[in-house]
Scaffold this motif. Sequence first.
Motif, PDB file in Angstrom:
ATOM      1  N   ARG A  14       0.468  -1.113  -0.139  1.00  0.00           N
ATOM      2  CA  ARG A  14       0.191  -0.258   0.463  1.00  0.00           C
ATOM      3  C   ARG A  14       0.780   1.572  -0.316  1.00  0.00           C
ATOM      4  N   GLU A  15       1.435   1.338   1.229  1.00  0.00           N
ATOM      5  CA  GLU A  15       2.537   2.573   0.600  1.00  0.00           C
ATOM      6  C   GLU A  15       3.549   2.503  -0.620  1.00  0.00           C
ATOM      7  N   GLU A  74      -9.134   5.529 -13.290  1.00  0.00           N
ATOM      8  CA  GLU A  74      -8.528   5.199 -11.722  1.00  0.00           C
ATOM      9  C   GLU A  74      -8.211   4.070 -11.421  1.00  0.00           C
ATOM     10  N   GLU A  75      -9.343   3.381 -11.439  1.00  0.00           N
ATOM     11  CA  GLU A  75      -9.060   1.958 -10.600  1.00  0.00           C
ATOM     12  C   GLU A  75      -8.546   0.456 -11.350  1.00  0.00           C
ATOM     13  N   THR A  99      -5.549  -0.460 -10.408  1.00  0.00           N
ATOM     14  CA  THR A  99      -4.242  -2.284 -10.551  1.00  0.00           C
ATOM     15  C   THR A  99      -3.710  -2.707 -10.728  1.00  0.00           C
ATOM     16  N   GLU A 100      -3.325  -1.512 -11.674  1.00  0.00           N
ATOM     17  CA  GLU A 100      -1.958  -1.807 -12.347  1.00  0.00           C
ATOM     18  C   GLU A 100      -0.766  -1.659 -11.511  1.00  0.00           C
ATOM     19  N   THR A 135       3.507  -4.721  -5.797  1.00  0.00           N
ATOM     20  CA  THR A 135       3.327  -6.184  -4.929  1.00  0.00           C
ATOM     21  C   THR A 135       4.406  -6.977  -5.954  1.00  0.00           C
ATOM     22  N   GLU A 136       4.619  -7.039  -6.917  1.00  0.00           N
ATOM     23  CA  GLU A 136       5.953  -7.386  -7.982  1.00  0.00           C
ATOM     24  C   GLU A 136       7.514  -7.444  -7.146  1.00  0.00           C
ATOM     25  N   GLY A 137       7.545  -5.348  -7.348  1.00  0.00           N
ATOM     26  CA  GLY A 137       8.712  -5.228  -6.584  1.00  0.00           C
ATOM     27  C   GLY A 137       9.342  -5.650  -5.526  1.00  0.00           C
TER      28      GLY A 137
END
Length: 451
Positions: A305-306, A337-338, A342-343, A349-351
Amino acid sequence: MKSTVETLSPTRVRLAIEVPFVELEPSLKKAYREIGQQIQIPGFRRGKIPAAVIDQRVGRAAVINEAIQEAIPAQILAAVREHDVKMLGRPELESFPEIEDGQPLKFTAEIDVRPEITLPDLSTIEISVDELQIGDSEIDDQVKGLRERFATLKTVERAAQEGDYVQIDLAATVDGEEVPGGSATNISHEVGSKQLLPGLDEVLVGQSAGDSTTFVTQLVGGDFAGRDADVSVTVRTVKEKQLPELDDEFAQLASEFDTLDELRNDLRERVTRVKKVEQLYAARDKALAELVQAADVPAPEGVVREEVDHRKQAMADQLERIGASLEEYLSAEEKTEEQIDTELTEAATEGVKIQLLLDTLADAEDVQVSDDEFGHEIMHRAQRAGVQPQQYYDQLVRSGTAGAVFGDVRRGKALALVMERIKITDSAGNELNMDDLRGGSADEHDHDHDH
């Protein structure tokens, strides 16, 4: 201080902390000092106001609340150290505690933690990249680009054709009213480039110097945005682009080489180096994806999230610098914007997973970063930012991000270990090593990796 730790998931724990009131005394004294500096009471110098007077004016509860806010981070840090919690991100209080005077401070906080990751044997990881192939047509394209750079323009006495350059005057009106900013004179324009108004290139073909014509186009900005405008265009001159002959003389003009063959060989070597770098990046990305999957790396939700918030703010700042808004960007990209969220979440997440993987590998291999390596990274980043290295380093220290840069360097070294130990082949079955992929030119790309 007493504390317990409860595991909520592989990436999150809950700390329950209890602090006897007497241990809050240093924080209470600090709260009295800070409040005493902020208020004015007749008869007392600022900062010399007795605690009893502050209690009367401000209230003991306000002082205790100030002390709690100051004490909580330190108590969390103490509990983290006591239980050897590998903290990631910022702790989140379940609720802000309220205590009675003299009673112990009790609170709970949830913290993202670094998960336990079982690393696969790097020598068992096999990936494939595209075979390095360079066709003559690619070199021809490179030569064509060079010829375009050395082209000259010659005025011709004929009608304009696509690819010619014309000097033109433009004037736009809507219902007979002149469009503000809709007139221009002596504009240079390449016919067919679609760089100016829609419809212009079509009417220019066949026009000669001195000819005038009109066409209709829809305006996209200004007071008349969305309306059709009548545009008159007058051609001043028509110029033909002339390319230099493709011979040894051109090679001497466009390069340090004496012959065209030498120039083409140099261009082939340059294309080869670029393609080897592309192979290297493809191998890196595939290797990291394979390792993350093999190790089944979880991603701490709070850290993700951060990271998403950080990336979204960076996007907004970049758009603001070029005078655009997020709404305009979304409209241009035809996304909501959603969808952007998501992107960003998927990328973040991958990073985060890759960072956790490389940190674990760096620990397992006892990867160290020397002062010279850290200094080299600071110099490189300072150069990109256009500031002096010492100034850049001081900024990192003030912002508390020097540790993050140090971590990036350490992960880079861990990544180098990955690339040395995995098996890499191309689509033709040839086994490649790092020397093959670097092609002797990787130095200029050392800092381009994304973790």
